[in-house]
Motif scaffolding. Structure first.
Motif, PDB file in Angstrom:
ATOM      1  N   UNK A 123     -13.643 -29.226  10.836  1.00 31.33           N
ATOM      2  CA  UNK A 123     -13.284 -28.433   9.635  1.00 31.33           C
ATOM      3  C   UNK A 123     -14.422 -27.921   9.004  1.00 31.33           C
ATOM      4  N   UNK A 124     -15.622 -28.597   9.042  1.00 37.46           N
ATOM      5  CA  UNK A 124     -16.743 -28.258   8.310  1.00 37.46           C
ATOM      6  C   UNK A 124     -18.060 -29.379   8.773  1.00 37.46           C
ATOM      7  N   UNK A 161      -9.367 -38.804  31.141  1.00 35.10           N
ATOM      8  CA  UNK A 161      -8.383 -38.025  30.152  1.00 35.10           C
ATOM      9  C   UNK A 161      -9.167 -37.221  29.418  1.00 35.10           C
ATOM     10  N   UNK A 162      -8.646 -36.210  28.849  1.00 33.26           N
ATOM     11  CA  UNK A 162      -9.195 -35.147  27.797  1.00 33.26           C
ATOM     12  C   UNK A 162      -8.733 -35.074  26.486  1.00 33.26           C
ATOM     13  N   UNK A 163      -9.353 -34.972  25.510  1.00 31.27           N
ATOM     14  CA  UNK A 163      -8.898 -34.879  24.225  1.00 31.27           C
ATOM     15  C   UNK A 163      -8.749 -33.202  23.934  1.00 31.27           C
ATOM     16  N   UNK A 164      -7.698 -32.444  23.324  1.00 36.98           N
ATOM     17  CA  UNK A 164      -7.656 -31.324  23.206  1.00 36.98           C
ATOM     18  C   UNK A 164      -7.578 -31.137  21.537  1.00 36.98           C
ATOM     19  N   UNK A 165      -8.262 -30.192  20.752  1.00 35.43           N
ATOM     20  CA  UNK A 165      -8.047 -29.982  19.452  1.00 35.43           C
ATOM     21  C   UNK A 165      -7.923 -28.537  19.148  1.00 35.43           C
ATOM     22  N   UNK A 166      -9.066 -27.728  19.363  1.00 36.73           N
ATOM     23  CA  UNK A 166      -9.087 -26.321  19.251  1.00 36.73           C
ATOM     24  C   UNK A 166      -8.027 -25.536  19.847  1.00 36.73           C
ATOM     25  N   UNK A 167      -7.891 -25.828  21.378  1.00 38.02           N
ATOM     26  CA  UNK A 167      -6.762 -25.342  21.875  1.00 38.02           C
ATOM     27  C   UNK A 167      -5.463 -25.529  21.460  1.00 38.02           C
ATOM     28  N   UNK A 168      -5.315 -26.670  20.769  1.00 46.41           N
ATOM     29  CA  UNK A 168      -4.033 -26.971  20.116  1.00 46.41           C
ATOM     30  C   UNK A 168      -3.733 -26.267  18.794  1.00 46.41           C
ATOM     31  N   UNK A 169      -4.962 -26.028  17.912  1.00 46.97           N
ATOM     32  CA  UNK A 169      -4.780 -25.235  16.812  1.00 46.97           C
ATOM     33  C   UNK A 169      -4.441 -23.740  17.278  1.00 46.97           C
ATOM     34  N   UNK A 170      -5.180 -23.217  18.207  1.00 49.43           N
ATOM     35  CA  UNK A 170      -4.915 -21.857  18.706  1.00 49.43           C
ATOM     36  C   UNK A 170      -3.453 -21.759  19.062  1.00 49.43           C
ATOM     37  N   UNK A 171      -2.833 -22.735  19.911  1.00 51.29           N
ATOM     38  CA  UNK A 171      -1.527 -22.597  20.137  1.00 51.29           C
ATOM     39  C   UNK A 171      -0.608 -22.725  18.955  1.00 51.29           C
ATOM     40  N   UNK A 172      -0.818 -23.290  17.954  1.00 45.77           N
ATOM     41  CA  UNK A 172      -0.291 -23.175  16.475  1.00 45.77           C
ATOM     42  C   UNK A 172      -0.468 -21.929  15.804  1.00 45.77           C
ATOM     43  N   UNK A 173      -1.368 -21.045  16.065  1.00 45.68           N
ATOM     44  CA  UNK A 173      -1.585 -19.816  15.353  1.00 45.68           C
ATOM     45  C   UNK A 173      -3.024 -19.572  15.032  1.00 45.68           C
ATOM     46  N   UNK A 174      -3.945 -20.437  15.130  1.00 43.62           N
ATOM     47  CA  UNK A 174      -5.285 -20.587  14.799  1.00 43.62           C
ATOM     48  C   UNK A 174      -5.957 -19.211  15.542  1.00 43.62           C
ATOM     49  N   UNK A 175      -6.634 -18.107  14.551  1.00 45.71           N
ATOM     50  CA  UNK A 175      -7.588 -17.269  15.122  1.00 45.71           C
ATOM     51  C   UNK A 175      -9.026 -17.488  15.325  1.00 45.71           C
ATOM     52  N   UNK A 176      -9.275 -18.765  15.243  1.00 41.39           N
ATOM     53  CA  UNK A 176     -10.720 -19.055  15.193  1.00 41.39           C
ATOM     54  C   UNK A 176     -11.622 -18.225  14.212  1.00 41.39           C
ATOM     55  N   UNK A 177     -11.285 -17.794  12.918  1.00 43.25           N
ATOM     56  CA  UNK A 177     -11.694 -17.317  11.842  1.00 43.25           C
ATOM     57  C   UNK A 177     -12.973 -18.160  11.419  1.00 43.25           C
ATOM     58  N   UNK A 178     -12.884 -19.441  11.658  1.00 40.00           N
ATOM     59  CA  UNK A 178     -14.136 -20.139  11.312  1.00 40.00           C
ATOM     60  C   UNK A 178     -14.587 -20.181   9.686  1.00 40.00           C
ATOM     61  N   UNK A 179     -13.227 -20.328   8.961  1.00 39.34           N
ATOM     62  CA  UNK A 179     -13.266 -20.556   7.440  1.00 39.34           C
ATOM     63  C   UNK A 179     -12.680 -21.487   7.162  1.00 39.34           C
ATOM     64  N   UNK A 180     -12.469 -22.632   7.795  1.00 40.90           N
ATOM     65  CA  UNK A 180     -11.702 -23.620   7.651  1.00 40.90           C
ATOM     66  C   UNK A 180     -12.184 -24.513   6.499  1.00 40.90           C
ATOM     67  N   UNK A 181     -13.328 -24.440   6.231  1.00 45.96           N
ATOM     68  CA  UNK A 181     -14.051 -25.345   5.084  1.00 45.96           C
ATOM     69  C   UNK A 181     -13.619 -24.682   3.556  1.00 45.96           C
TER      70      UNK A 181
END
Length: 502
Positions: free
Chosen positions: A343-344, A401-421
């Motif tokens: 997130x930051x 096993x693998x942890x997935x985070x960013x890919x999950x956010x993208x699935x929900x609608x994240x466009x990687x604008x990188x302004x989460x903070x």
């Protein structure tokens, strides 16, 4: 627009076509305040300097009159100074502050997954058709060095240590309530339950409404111990001690007081509007012996019924660290690579500290095998797992096993604008503003997560079939199934793979 010494040409440009009908939809949709209506005029203008390229305005423009373009001519670059460094120096000269960034590193950290190819069976070891033959993608995470026990009648005694059962070698990684919205957590928890995998609460505690998903929940214990109490520990299926994070190894966490409101404050068990600061170290852990005490305490607090995960960042001596963790009594080691999201994080730390996850997995798996303690722990790999191909390659390198985070956010609608903070996520994910949170429909987000993970599961089966393998266990640590392209001899040695063509 800033003039003079602090002038920086905007990174993105909003292009508005003449077909714009001045409906004002872009003004309402943009959380960054890019668009505005000119007073006493039938015109809408855009402040390019505020645009983060979230694409929300373009996506919802009813006539397709908007387009977001990356500015082609900005800072004057050369072989030594790129536009990012120039921008960052100007910003620091103006503010005197530490630069913060969201999501994964934008630096040229090598992606070894892209330099690895997967082998294929042909004749002597024929492939398997996953459509007609069974494929086992389920995995169990936890300690496996268990002696066989029988009772007086000779029957096996099912006295197994606690473990996590997953329908596929995937879990949703830790993202705390506060860094992402409640609706995002609801979607992750619901998808995990439907898929038969796990989601991770992160260090923000467990939302009361999600206690019912306990069988699919990993509860996290970070240095700040926010929201940690006996009921919280018992509510999940596993407990994760967060020692480090791939995007910011050696750095603590900080959730601004502006986000500590309502349910977030209650869940974290801290006063509203107070900053939630997680120190870099756990102040009761300064050695493997100290870690062992915490692992034992958590197991005792939960009646020895929950497996304990220790999460660490991928750093240069990760193999030695993992060896110590395996001896601490932990059941699972989670390793987070340098390309992981957040997130930051301090920009300089995010882009310059840590190592790629591929090197970490291979070195840890090899070290534990050499010390004959690989069966004491399972290995979970995270830090920019982008596709099913990355999953298969990570498993071949030694992960369970693998942890997935960013890919999950993208699935929900994240466009990687990188302004989460900033807390102004236009898609309702990395925000706590009620008007923005409501934009994320948890039911729709859950369905998208389920579809993505099931697609990956089907692709994993296809990979297994082409390898002539029908179970995940036969894939783990099977480096013979990988070949490398464009690597040095030393890189090949660390990864334990052969050059393509050999």
């Amino acid at each position: 627009m800033i003039a003079g010494l602090d002038y920086i040409k905007p990174e993105y440009e909003v292009v508005r076509k003449s077909s714009c009908i001045l409906c004002g939809r872009c003004v309402r949709e943009c959380a960054a305040g890019v668009h505005s209506v000119v007073k006493d005029s039938k015109a809408i203008v855009s402040d390019d300097s505020k645009c983060v390229a979230c694409q929300r305005c373009a996506a919802f423009c009813p006539v397709g009159a908007l387009r977001i373009e990356k500015v082609k001519v900005g800072m004057k670059e050369d072989g030594n100074w790129n536009s990012s460094l120039l921008r960052q120096n100007i910003l620091q000269a103006s503010s005197g502050g530490i630069l913060l960034s969201s999501m994964g590193s934008r630096s040229s950290v090598p992606v070894y997954f892209d330099r690895l190819t997967i082998n294929a069976s042909q004749v002597t070891n024929p492939p398997i058709d996953p459509l007609r033959e069974p494929m086992e993608t389920a995995v169990n995470l936890g300690r496996r060095n268990v002696a066989t026990k029988r009772n007086e009648s000779g029957r096996l005694v099912p006295d197994l240590p606690p473990y996590i059962h997953l329908s596929m070698p995937l879990m949703f990684s830790a993202m705390s309530y506060g860094s992402i919205s409640k609706n995002a957590h609801i979607a992750l928890a619901g998808a995990a339950e439907e898929l038969g995998i796990m989601y991770n609460t992160g260090e923000g505690g467990l939302i009361d409404d999600l206690v019912r998903y306990g069988g699919n929940t990993v509860v996290q214990v970070a240095s700040g111990r926010f929201g940690v109490h006996p009921g919280y520990l018992r509510a999940g299926a596993a407990i994760e001690i967060k020692m480090g994070q791939g995007a910011k190894p050696g750095i603590g966490g900080h959730l601004p007081g502006s986000k500590i409101v309502g349910d977030i404050a209650r869940t974290r068990m801290i006063p509203e509007r107070s900053d939630a600061i997680s120190p870099a170290p756990h102040h009761d852990i300064y050695s493997i012996e100290d870690l062992r005490m915490l692992v034992s305490s958590l197991k005792e607090a939960t009646g020895y019924e929950k497996p304990v995960i220790v999460k660490v960042a991928a750093v240069n001596n990760i193999a030695a660290i993992a060896s110590g963790i395996a001896r601490s009594g932990a059941d699972i080691i989670a390793i987070d690579g340098a390309r992981g999201g957040t997130g930051a994080a301090p920009t300089r730390v995010r882009d310059n500290v840590g190592i790629p996850i591929e090197l970490a997995i291979a070195s840890v798996d090899q070290r534990l095998r050499e010390e004959r303690i690989r069966d004491r722990v399972s290995i979970v790999a995270g830090g920019s797992i982008r596709s099913s191909a990355d999953v298969v390659k990570a498993l071949c390198l030694g992960a369970d096993c693998c942890y997935v985070a960013t890919a999950a956010l993208i699935a929900m609608g994240c466009h990687l604008c990188r302004s989460c903070m900033g807390g102004n996520c236009s898609w309702g994910i990395a925000t706590q503003r009620p008007d923005l949170v409501s934009r994320l429909d948890p039911k729709v987000a859950k369905e998208r997560l389920v579809r993505l993970m099931r697609a990956w599961q089907r692709e994993i089966k296809e990979f297994m079939g082409c390898l002539g393998i029908n179970s995940i266990e036969a894939l783990v640590g099977n480096r013979a199934m990988l070949r490398a392209v464009g690597m040095t001899e030393r890189e090949l040695e660390v990864l334990g793979v052969l050059q393509a063509g050999e």
